[in-house]
Design a protein around this motif. Structure first.
Motif: not given
Length: 304
Positions: A7-15
């Motif tokens: 699953k893509t961790d969008w919080k990590i990507i946005l951070a």
């Protein structure tokens, strides 16, 4: 049976997007801000605004604002934001914003050197070492074509050395927070760190003579806009994102923001300040982005 895709961790990507992109724009914002505002006073005001907003947010949430960890966070912020960032405001009086970002892109190297407890892991990862070397090659390509105009060469060298030292101070403080940070709300910790940086930078303005030269009526609208952008986007959004990432990813991977920031800084110089971008600089940007991608693909055995 095939395994499900992770699953893509969008919080990590946005951070990562925040520290990669926003901090890449702050160098130009600093340059605009110090056009009509002394560097340490500007840095101090930036941290006052951001710190007050962070602590106000904590208060609205119903959390205790003052606790036993205030002193440690205050002192960490005083060191990190004055020695590790406030000095960069001063250095940009003599060094172009793009070149400043390029010099700070040495941060991933300092993370590896300073993070002694993980040397065994870092120095046995060939991909890690390759990504660092590749990143430095890209930085060199950018650096060799970065024109330095309109100031004495002596001050350029002094200011450049100050930037490198500032970078190392920032890295050591970041690692200290990663391994020794106080428990509790991340926002509260950062809020008091910002207040520590604010007080320290404003006090530095006394012996440097900045307060004697500072007249609020002389500050331009451009400088005020730059100040508020730095306070909200740079100090609240990106600063919080970096500490949040340090709790979840190895420090050298988080430090790859310093590879991407010069790309943003040089592009802004071209688009906003009409600076020329050469073919070799474009090549350097591509190399830096590739290095950052490879560094983020490394799977460290250490805890995030």
């Amino acid at each position: 049976m095939s395994k499900a895709a992770p699953k893509t961790d969008w919080k990590i990507i946005l951070a990562f997007a925040a520290v990669y992109i926003i901090w890449g724009t702050t160098y130009l914002a600093i340059r605009i801000g110090i056009e009509s505002m002394p560097p340490f006073i500007m840095a101090g005001l930036r941290y006052v605004i951001a710190g007050v907003l962070m602590l106000l947010y904590i208060k609205i949430k119903g959390e205790v604002v003052i606790d036993k960890n205030v002193t440690s966070n205050f002192l960490l912020g005083a060191f990190m934001l004055t020695c590790g960032q406030g000095t960069i405001f001063w250095a940009e009086k003599y060094v172009p914003s793009g070149l400043t970002a390029v010099l700070i892109s040495t941060a991933p190297i300092w993370y590896i050197i300073a993070d002694k407890r993980h040397w065994r892991t870092y120095f046995t990862s060939k991909l890690t070492m390759f990504s660092i070397v590749l990143g430095l090659v890209g930085v060199w390509v950018l650096f060799k074509d970065q024109a330095v105009i309109g100031t004495s060469s002596k001050m350029i060298y002094i200011a450049s050395a100050v930037i490198i030292i500032s970078c190392f101070c920032w890295v050591t403080a970041s690692l200290w927070y990663k391994y020794n940070h106080t428990p509790g709300s991340l926002f509260k910790n950062i809020g008091w760190q910002l207040m520590g940086g604010a007080v320290a930078c404003l006090l530095v303005g006394i012996p440097t003579g900045e307060w004697a030269q500072f007249h609020i009526a002389d500050v331009s609208v451009r400088s005020w806009c730059a100040l508020f952008y730095l306070a909200i986007a740079g100090s609240i959004v990106a600063f919080t994102a970096m500490f949040w990432l340090l709790e979840r990813r190895p420090a050298p991977i988080v430090g790859t923001y310093a590879y991407v920031n010069p790309v943003i800084a040089v592009l802004l110089g071209y688009l906003v300040a009409n600076e020329i971008i050469t073919t070799s600089q474009v090549f350097g940007m591509v190399v830096i982005l590739l290095a950052a991608y490879l560094a983020n693909k490394v799977k460290f055995s250490t805890a995030a």
